[in-house]
Design a protein around this motif. Structure first.
Motif, PDB file in Angstrom:
ATOM      1  N   TYR A 158      58.696  69.037  82.989  1.00  0.00           N
ATOM      2  CA  TYR A 158      57.609  69.365  83.868  1.00  0.00           C
ATOM      3  C   TYR A 158      57.370  70.681  84.563  1.00  0.00           C
ATOM      4  N   PHE A 159      56.221  71.378  83.819  1.00  0.00           N
ATOM      5  CA  PHE A 159      56.248  72.593  84.558  1.00  0.00           C
ATOM      6  C   PHE A 159      55.297  72.864  85.576  1.00  0.00           C
ATOM      7  N   PRO A 160      54.876  73.780  86.401  1.00  0.00           N
ATOM      8  CA  PRO A 160      53.874  73.873  86.956  1.00  0.00           C
ATOM      9  C   PRO A 160      52.357  73.831  85.740  1.00  0.00           C
ATOM     10  N   GLN A 161      51.958  74.217  84.749  1.00  0.00           N
ATOM     11  CA  GLN A 161      51.055  74.213  84.245  1.00  0.00           C
ATOM     12  C   GLN A 161      50.593  73.358  83.182  1.00  0.00           C
ATOM     13  N   GLU A 162      51.524  73.155  82.922  1.00  0.00           N
ATOM     14  CA  GLU A 162      51.523  71.968  81.869  1.00  0.00           C
ATOM     15  C   GLU A 162      53.377  71.076  81.791  1.00  0.00           C
ATOM     16  N   THR A 163      52.937  69.813  80.940  1.00  0.00           N
ATOM     17  CA  THR A 163      54.003  69.324  80.417  1.00  0.00           C
ATOM     18  C   THR A 163      54.587  68.568  79.015  1.00  0.00           C
ATOM     19  N   VAL A 164      55.276  69.432  78.720  1.00  0.00           N
ATOM     20  CA  VAL A 164      56.466  68.861  77.403  1.00  0.00           C
ATOM     21  C   VAL A 164      57.304  67.700  77.161  1.00  0.00           C
ATOM     22  N   LEU A 165      56.962  68.392  75.676  1.00  0.00           N
ATOM     23  CA  LEU A 165      57.901  66.422  75.144  1.00  0.00           C
ATOM     24  C   LEU A 165      57.531  66.693  74.765  1.00  0.00           C
ATOM     25  N   ARG A 166      59.513  66.756  73.848  1.00  0.00           N
ATOM     26  CA  ARG A 166      59.662  66.920  72.822  1.00  0.00           C
ATOM     27  C   ARG A 166      60.824  65.730  71.913  1.00  0.00           C
ATOM     28  N   ILE A 167      60.658  65.414  71.350  1.00  0.00           N
ATOM     29  CA  ILE A 167      61.819  64.677  70.261  1.00  0.00           C
ATOM     30  C   ILE A 167      62.128  64.693  69.469  1.00  0.00           C
ATOM     31  N   ARG A 168      63.719  64.960  69.663  1.00  0.00           N
ATOM     32  CA  ARG A 168      64.445  65.699  68.185  1.00  0.00           C
ATOM     33  C   ARG A 168      64.894  64.284  67.556  1.00  0.00           C
ATOM     34  N   ASP A 169      65.477  64.720  66.109  1.00  0.00           N
ATOM     35  CA  ASP A 169      66.479  64.024  65.541  1.00  0.00           C
ATOM     36  C   ASP A 169      67.603  64.532  65.082  1.00  0.00           C
ATOM     37  N   ASP A 170      68.596  64.416  63.802  1.00  0.00           N
ATOM     38  CA  ASP A 170      69.544  64.700  63.678  1.00  0.00           C
ATOM     39  C   ASP A 170      69.521  64.565  61.931  1.00  0.00           C
ATOM     40  N   GLY A 171      68.332  63.643  61.388  1.00  0.00           N
ATOM     41  CA  GLY A 171      68.755  63.359  60.333  1.00  0.00           C
ATOM     42  C   GLY A 171      67.611  64.033  59.087  1.00  0.00           C
ATOM     43  N   GLN A 172      67.362  63.423  57.875  1.00  0.00           N
ATOM     44  CA  GLN A 172      67.653  64.715  57.234  1.00  0.00           C
ATOM     45  C   GLN A 172      66.018  65.078  57.081  1.00  0.00           C
ATOM     46  N   GLY A 173      65.217  65.243  57.891  1.00  0.00           N
ATOM     47  CA  GLY A 173      63.758  66.790  57.522  1.00  0.00           C
ATOM     48  C   GLY A 173      63.662  66.714  56.150  1.00  0.00           C
ATOM     49  N   PHE A 174      62.489  67.183  56.231  1.00  0.00           N
ATOM     50  CA  PHE A 174      61.344  67.300  55.190  1.00  0.00           C
ATOM     51  C   PHE A 174      59.974  67.906  55.561  1.00  0.00           C
ATOM     52  N   ASP A 175      59.770  68.684  54.617  1.00  0.00           N
ATOM     53  CA  ASP A 175      58.648  70.221  54.646  1.00  0.00           C
ATOM     54  C   ASP A 175      57.462  69.594  55.244  1.00  0.00           C
ATOM     55  N   ALA A 176      57.725  69.723  56.209  1.00  0.00           N
ATOM     56  CA  ALA A 176      56.336  69.473  57.184  1.00  0.00           C
ATOM     57  C   ALA A 176      55.535  71.112  56.973  1.00  0.00           C
ATOM     58  N   SER A 177      55.505  72.118  56.112  1.00  0.00           N
ATOM     59  CA  SER A 177      54.917  72.777  56.398  1.00  0.00           C
ATOM     60  C   SER A 177      53.806  72.799  56.138  1.00  0.00           C
ATOM     61  N   LYS A 178      52.819  71.329  55.252  1.00  0.00           N
ATOM     62  CA  LYS A 178      52.082  70.926  55.309  1.00  0.00           C
ATOM     63  C   LYS A 178      51.317  69.684  56.563  1.00  0.00           C
ATOM     64  N   LEU A 179      51.839  69.600  57.431  1.00  0.00           N
ATOM     65  CA  LEU A 179      51.134  68.421  58.587  1.00  0.00           C
ATOM     66  C   LEU A 179      50.833  69.537  60.271  1.00  0.00           C
ATOM     67  N   ASN A 180      51.306  70.805  59.684  1.00  0.00           N
ATOM     68  CA  ASN A 180      50.570  71.701  60.923  1.00  0.00           C
ATOM     69  C   ASN A 180      49.659  72.752  60.663  1.00  0.00           C
ATOM     70  N   GLY A 181      49.345  72.552  59.404  1.00  0.00           N
ATOM     71  CA  GLY A 181      48.048  72.898  58.515  1.00  0.00           C
ATOM     72  C   GLY A 181      46.452  72.791  58.694  1.00  0.00           C
ATOM     73  N   THR A 182      45.983  73.536  57.829  1.00  0.00           N
ATOM     74  CA  THR A 182      44.689  72.690  58.282  1.00  0.00           C
ATOM     75  C   THR A 182      43.330  71.296  57.531  1.00  0.00           C
ATOM     76  N   ASP A 183      45.319  71.277  56.329  1.00  0.00           N
ATOM     77  CA  ASP A 183      44.925  70.056  55.529  1.00  0.00           C
ATOM     78  C   ASP A 183      45.101  69.083  55.382  1.00  0.00           C
ATOM     79  N   ARG A 184      44.621  68.169  56.976  1.00  0.00           N
ATOM     80  CA  ARG A 184      45.023  67.450  57.187  1.00  0.00           C
ATOM     81  C   ARG A 184      45.372  65.793  56.565  1.00  0.00           C
ATOM     82  N   GLN A 185      44.303  66.129  54.819  1.00  0.00           N
ATOM     83  CA  GLN A 185      44.385  64.902  54.388  1.00  0.00           C
ATOM     84  C   GLN A 185      46.496  64.566  54.091  1.00  0.00           C
ATOM     85  N   LYS A 186      46.679  65.981  53.343  1.00  0.00           N
ATOM     86  CA  LYS A 186      47.723  65.400  53.042  1.00  0.00           C
ATOM     87  C   LYS A 186      48.725  64.814  54.228  1.00  0.00           C
TER      88      LYS A 186
END
Length: 229
Positions: A158-186
């Protein structure tokens, strides 16, 4: 005025949908919890009662243990009944709802979980809280289904101007580059829904991950979507 009305109606529909999904997700967790934990406790209670009925002199230790098992089962059922109530999330501090949900995951005995709070806790607007909690549920569900993780940690800052929520795991991971781009169909349906709902409540949402390096889900909510507790 029509545009504002459409946005309001869309927001209300999304809240209702999130509530129904939240209940459905919780039902699945509760079914597993009853089968794997509470069911086992009651089975042991039944065995102990059968032993007591077959002997002339009752061992006080057996009675004490049986009472403790019944207390644990009763406490577990009481906690599960609270989770079945969608209004419970709206009535509780958000951190309490997160902690209860993480405890339910940890009870399965597969993952280690943690919750960290930073700053003075402020409360979300009721409708916003339901949507944020549903986004958290979806993120955790992805971890349970796909990450092959051992630990899950949530940080609520909790900060004065915003609230930040982070969820982290130590799993196998994946290529997340396509998730935060403009091509949401992927994106998968669940990931797309998390982005959509975050945008609906004015939050920034991102997923960071690499193969073999776990995953970080982050959501930043502006202070105007919270109110002092």
């Amino acid at each position: 005025m029509q545009e504002v009305s459409d946005i309001t109606n869309q927001y209300q529909r999304e809240i209702l949908k999130a509530q129904l999904e939240m209940q459905e997700q919780t039902f699945r967790y509760i079914s597993e919890e009853i089968h794997d934990n509470i069911g086992q406790l009651l089975t042991i209670v039944r065995i102990n009662l059968s032993m007591i009925g077959e002997v002339k002199h009752v061992d006080s230790d057996v009675v004490t243990v049986t009472k403790k098992l019944l207390d644990d089962a009763t406490s577990g059922l009481r906690g599960l009944s609270r989770r079945l109530n969608a209004e419970f999330v709206g009535q509780q501090p958000f951190s309490n709802s997160l902690r209860l949900h993480l405890n339910l995951i940890e009870a399965a005995g597969i993952h280690r979980v943690s919750l960290e709070l930073h700053g003075e806790e402020t409360e979300f607007e009721p409708g916003v809280k339901v949507i944020v909690f549903r986004i958290v549920q979806e993120a955790l569900n992805n971890i349970l289904k796909h990450a092959d993780a051992h630990t899950i940690s949530i940080a609520l800052m909790y900060f004065p101007q915003e609230t930040v929520l982070r969820i982290r795991d130590d799993g196998q991971g994946f290529d997340a580059s396509k998730l935060n781009g403009t091509d949401r169909q992927k994106m998968g349906v669940g990931t797309h829904t998390m982005h959509y709902r975050a945008n609906l409540i004015g939050a920034q949402f991102s997923i960071e991950s690499k193969q073999g390096a776990g995953t970080l889900v982050q959501m930043t909510l502006p202070a105007n979507r919270t109110a002092a507790m």
